[in-house]
Design a protein around this motif. Structure first.
Motif, PDB file in Angstrom:
ATOM      1  N   GLY A 238      31.287  54.670  45.036  1.00  0.00           N
ATOM      2  CA  GLY A 238      30.379  54.342  45.947  1.00  0.00           C
ATOM      3  C   GLY A 238      29.444  53.274  45.605  1.00  0.00           C
ATOM      4  N   GLU A 239      28.867  53.078  44.472  1.00  0.00           N
ATOM      5  CA  GLU A 239      28.052  51.968  44.144  1.00  0.00           C
ATOM      6  C   GLU A 239      28.828  50.729  44.029  1.00  0.00           C
ATOM      7  OE1 GLU A 239      24.328  50.853  43.374  1.00  0.00           O
ATOM      8  OE2 GLU A 239      25.007  52.826  43.668  1.00  0.00           O
ATOM      9  N   GLY A 240      30.025  50.818  43.742  1.00  0.00           N
ATOM     10  CA  GLY A 240      30.978  49.723  43.842  1.00  0.00           C
ATOM     11  C   GLY A 240      31.038  49.077  45.095  1.00  0.00           C
ATOM     12  N   LYS A 241      31.272  49.999  46.195  1.00  0.00           N
ATOM     13  CA  LYS A 241      31.545  49.411  47.473  1.00  0.00           C
ATOM     14  C   LYS A 241      30.162  48.944  48.030  1.00  0.00           C
ATOM     15  CE  LYS A 241      34.893  53.130  48.777  1.00  0.00           C
ATOM     16  NZ  LYS A 241      34.984  54.478  49.316  1.00  0.00           N
ATOM     17  N   LYS A 242      29.105  49.498  47.527  1.00  0.00           N
ATOM     18  CA  LYS A 242      27.764  48.936  48.041  1.00  0.00           C
ATOM     19  C   LYS A 242      27.678  47.244  47.533  1.00  0.00           C
ATOM     20  CE  LYS A 242      25.183  53.193  48.204  1.00  0.00           C
ATOM     21  NZ  LYS A 242      24.031  53.855  47.411  1.00  0.00           N
ATOM     22  N   LEU A 243      27.708  47.195  46.400  1.00  0.00           N
ATOM     23  CA  LEU A 243      28.020  45.799  45.501  1.00  0.00           C
ATOM     24  C   LEU A 243      28.803  44.812  46.411  1.00  0.00           C
ATOM     25  CD1 LEU A 243      27.286  43.916  43.483  1.00  0.00           C
ATOM     26  CD2 LEU A 243      29.228  44.869  42.182  1.00  0.00           C
ATOM     27  N   VAL A 244      30.074  45.357  46.804  1.00  0.00           N
ATOM     28  CA  VAL A 244      30.866  44.327  47.370  1.00  0.00           C
ATOM     29  C   VAL A 244      30.464  44.114  48.898  1.00  0.00           C
ATOM     30  CG1 VAL A 244      33.355  44.380  48.785  1.00  0.00           C
ATOM     31  CG2 VAL A 244      33.095  45.170  46.179  1.00  0.00           C
ATOM     32  N   LEU A 245      29.777  45.129  49.623  1.00  0.00           N
ATOM     33  CA  LEU A 245      29.326  44.700  50.832  1.00  0.00           C
ATOM     34  C   LEU A 245      28.105  43.759  50.787  1.00  0.00           C
ATOM     35  CD1 LEU A 245      29.656  48.144  52.560  1.00  0.00           C
ATOM     36  CD2 LEU A 245      30.855  46.121  53.149  1.00  0.00           C
ATOM     37  N   PHE A 246      27.265  43.826  49.836  1.00  0.00           N
ATOM     38  CA  PHE A 246      26.117  43.109  49.740  1.00  0.00           C
ATOM     39  C   PHE A 246      26.522  41.933  49.410  1.00  0.00           C
ATOM     40  CE2 PHE A 246      22.912  41.094  46.803  1.00  0.00           C
ATOM     41  CZ  PHE A 246      21.790  41.373  47.236  1.00  0.00           C
ATOM     42  N   VAL A 247      27.513  41.462  48.370  1.00  0.00           N
ATOM     43  CA  VAL A 247      27.940  40.173  48.142  1.00  0.00           C
ATOM     44  C   VAL A 247      28.579  39.640  49.163  1.00  0.00           C
ATOM     45  CG1 VAL A 247      29.422  38.659  46.521  1.00  0.00           C
ATOM     46  CG2 VAL A 247      28.065  40.550  45.654  1.00  0.00           C
ATOM     47  N   VAL A 248      29.767  40.093  50.043  1.00  0.00           N
ATOM     48  CA  VAL A 248      30.430  39.672  50.887  1.00  0.00           C
ATOM     49  C   VAL A 248      29.153  39.146  52.149  1.00  0.00           C
ATOM     50  CG1 VAL A 248      31.993  40.041  52.824  1.00  0.00           C
ATOM     51  CG2 VAL A 248      32.482  40.671  50.408  1.00  0.00           C
ATOM     52  N   LYS A 249      28.418  40.039  52.496  1.00  0.00           N
ATOM     53  CA  LYS A 249      27.321  39.721  53.474  1.00  0.00           C
ATOM     54  C   LYS A 249      26.620  38.500  53.233  1.00  0.00           C
ATOM     55  CE  LYS A 249      26.686  44.309  55.648  1.00  0.00           C
ATOM     56  NZ  LYS A 249      25.815  45.390  55.537  1.00  0.00           N
ATOM     57  N   LYS A 250      26.120  38.301  51.797  1.00  0.00           N
ATOM     58  CA  LYS A 250      25.326  37.168  51.629  1.00  0.00           C
ATOM     59  C   LYS A 250      26.186  35.851  51.575  1.00  0.00           C
ATOM     60  CE  LYS A 250      21.308  39.235  50.387  1.00  0.00           C
ATOM     61  NZ  LYS A 250      20.127  38.897  51.196  1.00  0.00           N
ATOM     62  N   LEU A 251      27.414  35.810  50.962  1.00  0.00           N
ATOM     63  CA  LEU A 251      28.339  34.738  51.172  1.00  0.00           C
ATOM     64  C   LEU A 251      28.645  34.471  52.427  1.00  0.00           C
ATOM     65  CD1 LEU A 251      30.742  35.669  48.310  1.00  0.00           C
ATOM     66  CD2 LEU A 251      29.074  33.914  48.055  1.00  0.00           C
ATOM     67  N   LYS A 253      26.856  34.793  55.022  1.00  0.00           N
ATOM     68  CA  LYS A 253      25.625  34.286  55.705  1.00  0.00           C
ATOM     69  C   LYS A 253      25.508  32.777  55.382  1.00  0.00           C
ATOM     70  CE  LYS A 253      21.038  35.200  56.412  1.00  0.00           C
ATOM     71  NZ  LYS A 253      19.438  36.044  55.927  1.00  0.00           N
ATOM     72  N   LYS A 254      25.971  32.403  54.139  1.00  0.00           N
ATOM     73  CA  LYS A 254      25.969  30.991  53.450  1.00  0.00           C
ATOM     74  C   LYS A 254      27.218  30.339  53.842  1.00  0.00           C
ATOM     75  CE  LYS A 254      22.627  32.247  50.059  1.00  0.00           C
ATOM     76  NZ  LYS A 254      22.441  32.040  48.532  1.00  0.00           N
ATOM     77  N   ALA A 255      28.163  31.105  54.617  1.00  0.00           N
ATOM     78  CA  ALA A 255      29.360  30.395  54.985  1.00  0.00           C
ATOM     79  C   ALA A 255      30.320  29.818  53.638  1.00  0.00           C
ATOM     80  CB  ALA A 255      29.147  29.281  56.026  1.00  0.00           C
ATOM     81  N   ASP A 259      34.299  31.122  48.073  1.00  0.00           N
ATOM     82  CA  ASP A 259      33.730  31.827  47.165  1.00  0.00           C
ATOM     83  C   ASP A 259      34.005  33.522  47.621  1.00  0.00           C
ATOM     84  OD1 ASP A 259      32.286  30.400  45.278  1.00  0.00           O
ATOM     85  OD2 ASP A 259      30.543  30.569  46.491  1.00  0.00           O
ATOM     86  N   ILE A 260      34.111  33.658  48.850  1.00  0.00           N
ATOM     87  CA  ILE A 260      34.593  35.068  49.582  1.00  0.00           C
ATOM     88  C   ILE A 260      35.994  35.308  48.892  1.00  0.00           C
ATOM     89  CG2 ILE A 260      35.104  36.317  51.637  1.00  0.00           C
ATOM     90  CD1 ILE A 260      32.781  35.069  52.761  1.00  0.00           C
ATOM     91  N   CYS A 261      36.581  34.334  49.243  1.00  0.00           N
ATOM     92  CA  CYS A 261      38.251  34.381  48.884  1.00  0.00           C
ATOM     93  C   CYS A 261      38.310  34.618  47.076  1.00  0.00           C
ATOM     94  CB  CYS A 261      39.061  33.183  49.000  1.00  0.00           C
ATOM     95  SG  CYS A 261      39.326  32.919  50.715  1.00  0.00           S
ATOM     96  N   TYR A 262      37.709  33.988  46.393  1.00  0.00           N
ATOM     97  CA  TYR A 262      37.748  34.256  44.823  1.00  0.00           C
ATOM     98  C   TYR A 262      37.207  35.490  44.660  1.00  0.00           C
ATOM     99  CZ  TYR A 262      37.189  33.714  40.118  1.00  0.00           C
ATOM    100  OH  TYR A 262      37.397  34.112  38.613  1.00  0.00           O
ATOM    101  N   PHE A 263      35.968  36.015  45.368  1.00  0.00           N
ATOM    102  CA  PHE A 263      35.390  37.181  44.831  1.00  0.00           C
ATOM    103  C   PHE A 263      36.604  38.576  45.201  1.00  0.00           C
ATOM    104  CE2 PHE A 263      32.317  40.797  46.437  1.00  0.00           C
ATOM    105  CZ  PHE A 263      32.149  41.040  45.124  1.00  0.00           C
TER     106      PHE A 263
END
Length: 277
Positions: A238-251, A253-255, A259-263
């Motif tokens: 569950g914590e891992g899913k929260k991390l993924v969503l947080f990072v993807v949303k931020k990336l 937002k910055k287009a 980085d999203i593909c590499y992540f």
């Protein structure tokens, strides 16, 4: 306040002068001792450590837990501070802020980690997620509130009262990784608390290859398998899913599409390594 700073070293000669001098600059403390157990290295780690540490010695066989425990046995301070060779304190109050609120109830603390600029946007966002600006106290009473974060503890920069460390058994065991999680669990099981202290700040991040990432998460998987009867890892996914969503949303937002593909690849490698472990 008498503090012993323990820093295991392996091929870390390039870090030691700057790091240990910054430790010496820390304010509001009457005594700072630096102890550096050196794993057999290919560079001049031992010689460099002997220049700047109070005690530097070579260890025959490194283990994340046992090596730190044996160094703690040599410490003269009332507080044990564990760091890694690749951190850097942000300011001269890092150490004071780390230990100032410790007492016989809240016996340990760990620092906020900020990514090095050269390690990129993904590392920055992962650190932002894992190390927010809000203080957190972890104990039995707060286990439901904190969830998986109730066991989140990092000895890349951490402190513990020496007397309590040895009462809890310290790091007197053998593990492939995550010795700090075992200690955190022991603190909570013994009805004590530890805290996340964002006032205490260090720079710390990694630029790992995909192979290194795979091996790291395989070791984490092996660790969790070994300790599954002693430690509750039920909230890990569950914590891992929260991390993924947080990072993807931020990336997004910055287009930052590359980085999203590499992540995505990075997360897949982590998951495969973890499951193989």
């Amino acid at each position: 306040m008498r503090v012993s700073v323990i820093c295991p070293v392996y091929n870390g000669a390039e870090y030691l002068e700057k790091l240990f001098l910054k430790v010496r600059e820390q304010e509001k403390l009457e005594f700072i001792e630096i102890i550096a157990p050196i794993s057999k290295s290919k560079d001049s780690s031992l010689n460099e450590a002997q220049k700047y540490a109070d005690l530097a010695y070579e260890v025959e066989s490194f283990n994340h837990a046992k090596t730190r425990h044996e160094a703690a046995l040599k410490a003269e301070g009332d507080y044990l501070v564990f760091i890694t060779q690749d951190i850097m304190p942000v300011d001269n109050l890092w150490l004071y802020n780390l230990i100032k609120d410790l007492d016989n109830k809240t016996v340990a603390a760990f620092s906020k980690q900020i990514a090095y600029k050269e390690h990129g946007e993904i590392e920055k966002l992962i650190r932002d997620f894992n190390y927010p600006d809000t203080k957190r106290v972890c104990n039995l009473e707060n286990s439901k509130i904190n969830g998986r974060k109730n066991l989140f503890y990092s000895d890349a920069s951490s402190a513990i009262l020496k007397e309590e460390f040895f009462k809890l058994g310290g790091y007197d065991f053998i593990v492939p990784t995550n010795e700090d999680v075992v200690l955190a669990n022991n603190i909570i099981k013994n009805k004590k608390s530890f805290m996340y202290t964002p006032e205490s700040k260090v720079y710390h991040s990694h630029k790992l290859s995909l192979k290194d990432t795979y091996n790291r998460y395989k070791a984490i998987g092996q660790f969790e398998k070994k300790y599954k009867k002693e430690i509750d890892f039920s909230n890990t996914n569950g914590e891992g899913k929260k991390l993924v969503l947080f990072v993807v949303k931020k990336l997004l937002k910055k287009a930052k599409l590359i980085d999203i593909c590499y992540f995505g690849i990075d997360i897949f490698v982590r998951l495969v390594g973890y499951r193989r472990g």
